[in-house]
Design a protein around this motif. Structure first.
Motif, short mmCIF file in Angstrom:
data_model
loop_
_atom_site.label_atom_id
_atom_site.label_comp_id
_atom_site.label_asym_id
_atom_site.label_seq_id
_atom_site.Cartn_x
_atom_site.Cartn_y
_atom_site.Cartn_z
N ARG A 141 3.85 -4.33 0.66
CA ARG A 141 2.49 -4.33 0.14
C ARG A 141 1.50 -4.11 1.27
O ARG A 141 1.85 -4.16 2.44
CB ARG A 141 2.21 -5.66 -0.55
N SER A 142 0.26 -3.90 0.89
CA SER A 142 -0.80 -3.85 1.88
C SER A 142 -0.90 -5.19 2.57
O SER A 142 -0.66 -6.23 1.95
CB SER A 142 -2.15 -3.52 1.24
N GLU A 143 -1.25 -5.20 3.82
CA GLU A 143 -1.37 -6.45 4.59
C GLU A 143 -2.28 -7.40 3.82
O GLU A 143 -3.41 -7.05 3.48
CB GLU A 143 -1.92 -6.14 5.99
N ARG A 176 0.05 -3.23 11.67
CA ARG A 176 -1.40 -3.07 11.51
C ARG A 176 -1.86 -1.80 12.20
O ARG A 176 -1.20 -1.31 13.11
CB ARG A 176 -2.11 -4.28 12.12
N ILE A 213 0.47 -2.51 6.63
CA ILE A 213 1.46 -2.73 5.58
C ILE A 213 2.36 -3.90 5.98
O ILE A 213 2.61 -4.13 7.16
CB ILE A 213 2.28 -1.45 5.32
N GLY A 226 -5.82 -4.49 7.11
CA GLY A 226 -5.28 -3.15 7.10
C GLY A 226 -3.83 -3.14 7.55
O GLY A 226 -3.36 -4.06 8.20
#
Length: 109
Positions: free
Chosen positions: A11-13, A36, A20, A18
């Motif tokens: 998922r996105s951080e 990041r 993953i 920003g």
């Protein structure tokens, strides 16, 4: 390419900085790997923590720096070294769970 074995979620951080996040899970333990954004886009930079999952949901976890794998956040600068670490970690988590299951259960008062 990052290993897909034991991958629970990518998922996105989650903190909005920003990048993953990849979450791996083997029994109660796992690895959280975050990449990041960097100033130099050509460099890969993975920050990796050993985690222990909670009982209620698979995405609830706490950072766990009490295993023999790591006592701090680790950094990897390429996918190959991260993948090598993940393979060793998965094996370690299997062995750790087997050992923990051999211990007598704690009595609740």
């Amino acid at each position: 390419m990052i290993l897909q074995e034991n991958l629970l979620l990518n998922r996105s951080e989650p903190n909005g900085l920003g990048g993953i996040q990849f979450l791996y899970k083997v029994n109660e333990y796992g690895v959280a790997a975050i990449s990041r954004p960097q100033e130099n886009i050509s460099n890969i930079h993975w920050e990796v923590d050993i985690i222990k999952y909670g009982d209620t949901a698979p995405v609830q976890y706490e950072v766990c720096h009490t295993t023999e794998l790591a006592d701090k956040t680790l950094k990897f600068y390429n996918d190959k070294s991260l993948n090598e670490f993940l393979q060793k970690a998965f094996q370690y988590f299997d062995e750790l769970t087997t050992l923990e299951n051999m211990l007598p259960e704690k009595k609740q008062s």
